[in-house]
Design a protein around this motif. Structure first.
Motif, short mmCIF file in Angstrom:
data_model
loop_
_atom_site.label_atom_id
_atom_site.label_comp_id
_atom_site.label_asym_id
_atom_site.label_seq_id
_atom_site.Cartn_x
_atom_site.Cartn_y
_atom_site.Cartn_z
N MET A 78 -52.62 -4.39 5.68
CA MET A 78 -53.98 -4.84 5.95
C MET A 78 -54.71 -3.84 6.87
O MET A 78 -55.90 -3.57 6.70
CB MET A 78 -53.97 -6.24 6.57
CG MET A 78 -53.48 -7.31 5.61
SD MET A 78 -53.63 -9.00 6.28
CE MET A 78 -55.41 -9.26 6.13
N ALA A 79 -54.00 -3.31 7.83
CA ALA A 79 -54.61 -2.32 8.73
C ALA A 79 -55.06 -1.09 7.95
O ALA A 79 -56.13 -0.54 8.19
CB ALA A 79 -53.62 -1.93 9.82
N ALA A 80 -54.24 -0.68 6.98
CA ALA A 80 -54.58 0.50 6.18
C ALA A 80 -55.79 0.27 5.29
O ALA A 80 -56.48 1.22 4.92
CB ALA A 80 -53.37 0.90 5.34
N GLU A 81 -56.05 -0.99 4.94
CA GLU A 81 -57.17 -1.29 4.04
C GLU A 81 -58.52 -1.33 4.78
O GLU A 81 -59.57 -1.40 4.15
CB GLU A 81 -56.92 -2.62 3.32
CG GLU A 81 -55.79 -2.51 2.31
CD GLU A 81 -55.53 -3.81 1.57
OE1 GLU A 81 -55.04 -3.75 0.41
OE2 GLU A 81 -55.80 -4.90 2.13
N GLU A 82 -58.47 -1.31 6.12
CA GLU A 82 -59.67 -1.16 6.95
C GLU A 82 -60.80 -2.12 6.56
O GLU A 82 -61.96 -1.74 6.43
CB GLU A 82 -60.17 0.29 6.89
CG GLU A 82 -59.16 1.29 7.44
CD GLU A 82 -59.68 2.71 7.39
OE1 GLU A 82 -60.63 2.99 6.62
OE2 GLU A 82 -59.14 3.56 8.14
N GLY A 83 -60.45 -3.38 6.39
CA GLY A 83 -61.45 -4.41 6.14
C GLY A 83 -61.76 -4.66 4.68
O GLY A 83 -62.37 -5.69 4.35
N GLU A 107 -59.91 -15.04 8.47
CA GLU A 107 -61.10 -15.88 8.55
C GLU A 107 -60.65 -17.26 9.05
O GLU A 107 -59.65 -17.79 8.56
CB GLU A 107 -61.73 -16.01 7.17
CG GLU A 107 -63.10 -16.64 7.14
CD GLU A 107 -64.18 -15.65 7.56
OE1 GLU A 107 -65.22 -16.11 8.06
OE2 GLU A 107 -63.99 -14.43 7.38
N PRO A 108 -61.34 -17.87 10.02
CA PRO A 108 -60.95 -19.22 10.42
C PRO A 108 -61.13 -20.19 9.26
O PRO A 108 -61.99 -20.00 8.40
CB PRO A 108 -61.91 -19.55 11.58
CG PRO A 108 -63.05 -18.61 11.42
CD PRO A 108 -62.50 -17.37 10.79
N THR A 280 -58.17 -14.16 4.25
CA THR A 280 -58.56 -12.88 4.85
C THR A 280 -60.07 -12.85 5.13
O THR A 280 -60.85 -13.54 4.47
CB THR A 280 -58.20 -11.70 3.93
OG1 THR A 280 -58.88 -11.86 2.67
CG2 THR A 280 -56.71 -11.66 3.68
N ARG A 281 -60.46 -12.06 6.11
CA ARG A 281 -61.88 -11.96 6.45
C ARG A 281 -62.65 -11.35 5.28
O ARG A 281 -62.21 -10.40 4.67
CB ARG A 281 -62.05 -11.11 7.71
CG ARG A 281 -63.49 -11.09 8.23
CD ARG A 281 -63.58 -10.46 9.60
NE ARG A 281 -62.88 -11.24 10.62
CZ ARG A 281 -63.38 -12.33 11.20
NH1 ARG A 281 -64.58 -12.77 10.85
NH2 ARG A 281 -62.69 -12.97 12.11
#
Length: 366
Positions: A78-83, A107-108, A280-281
């Motif tokens: 997820m960090a590598a996908e940068e959002g 995402e809440p 996910t956000r």
């Protein structure tokens, strides 16, 4: 089955081979059916083949499932996908999701869209470990416990962790140091969750040091420290050990396969944490994500399928009604034993885990 049983990694439940599929009712009303797809990162056994088939047929939503095996793996991906996340839903451990929350990956949960939240057992639906910063960040699915696995031909059901330190059992015990450490803290009268030490790091360090010294003093009891859950099972089958700190998943699988063993939560307690699904956000398929989550919780039959495929307890109310008495004896803890469980505290996990990791290395080197 290959699995690693530590608080930092997730057991991969074995598939429910040889088990009859359950006949389950419809899980989605046609009025709510949507077209499209949903991208889910999951662990083995959490989305059963039967549920997937029913869900896709009744919703019109295609599930694209990526199997993952480690919380660190998910975090790094997820960090590598940068959002720009390729997953709409990921599966986080209850004691690790704070890292995903704090990194801004999730995402809440919109409780207004969770129409099936009331299908979660109240003790889990209202638990603090699904919340952070005043928001719920995930939908719990299964509960993993850590307790005492014992050879039932050699021992009556133990009531205390004393058996792990009894000189008569020297060389017949095994545990994973980090996971057993918090149990040992509780056994010695300290706070294994470290919740009471939040504002007193010096007291936390003293408790950790005392527990470390105790485990070093009793190091001769241990046949060997294990890392992977399969090691426990193999040691029992080979007759190398008769007592182990172990997770509920591999313990249940060993018993189901016919080995004469039992699993219990001794009077000094055990540990518990949950795994669930998180959105996910900026998820691309947000509506489909809520359709999936509500469908997942809506069927207690599905809860029983998950229990059989993973060896873990389901949070879905009514699951036990679909298990045989024999299955319940192996796959479900009673209320009394559940009351002895300590939940890994989300807020204290970061600092207590660091102290325990250091202590574990000192134990190995001693």
């Amino acid at each position: 089955m290959k699995s690693k049983l530590t608080r930092r990694t997730l057991l991969r439940g074995a598939g429910a081979t040889g088990l009859a599929a359950l006949a389950a009712p419809a899980i989605i009303r046609p009025a709510f059916a949507q077209a499209g797809e949903l991208n889910v990162w999951s662990y083995s056994g959490f989305i059963t083949d039967d549920f997937r088939r029913r869900f896709e047929e009744e919703s019109g939503i295609r599930l694209n499932i990526r199997q993952v095996s480690d919380q660190g793996e998910q975090f790094n991906l997820m960090a590598a996908e940068e959002g720009n996340y390729s997953a709409d839903i990921v599966c986080c451990a209850g004691h690790r999701f704070y890292q995903f929350v704090d990194a801004g990956f999730l995402e809440p949960i919109d409780m207004g869209k969770m129409t099936a939240w009331d299908r979660i057992e109240p003790e889990y639906a209202e638990a603090t470990w699904v919340s952070r910063n005043g928001e719920r960040w995930g939908v719990p699915l299964v509960v993993v416990t850590t307790g005492l696995l014992y050879d039932s031909q050699q021992f009556d059901k133990p009531t205390s962790w004393d058996v792990m330190f009894d000189p008569a059992n020297a060389g017949r015990t095994t545990y994973q140091i980090q996971d057993f450490f918090q149990i040992a803290m509780n056994y010695l009268g300290y706070d294994g969750s470290a919740a009471s030490y939040m504002d007193d790091p010096e007291q936390a360090q003293q408790a950790v040091n005392a527990t470390r010294d105790f485990l070093i003093e009793h190091k001769g009891q241990v046949r060997r420290y294990y890392e992977a859950a399969t090691e426990i099972q193999q040691m029992f089958v080979n007759g190398d050990v008769a007592l182990a700190e172990a997770g509920s998943g591999p313990s249940a699988q060993l018993i189901i396969e016919g080995f004469p063993a039992g699993y219990t939560i001794p009077e000094e307690g055990g540990l518990a944490y949950a795994y669930g699904f998180n959105i996910t956000r900026n998820a691309t398929n947000l509506d489909n994500a809520y359709t999936f989550l509500n469908a997942l919780l809506s069927s207690s039959e599905n809860g029983a399928e998950i229990v059989r495929s993973t060896g873990y307890e389901s949070v879905i109310a009514g699951t036990g009604e679909h298990l045989t008495p024999e299955e319940r004896a192996v796959l479900a803890l009673g209320a009394e034993e559940r009351s002895r469980l300590s939940w890994v505290d989300v807020e204290t996990a970061p600092f207590i885990f660091d102290l325990i990791d250091t202590a574990a290395e000192e134990i190995r080197a001693a």
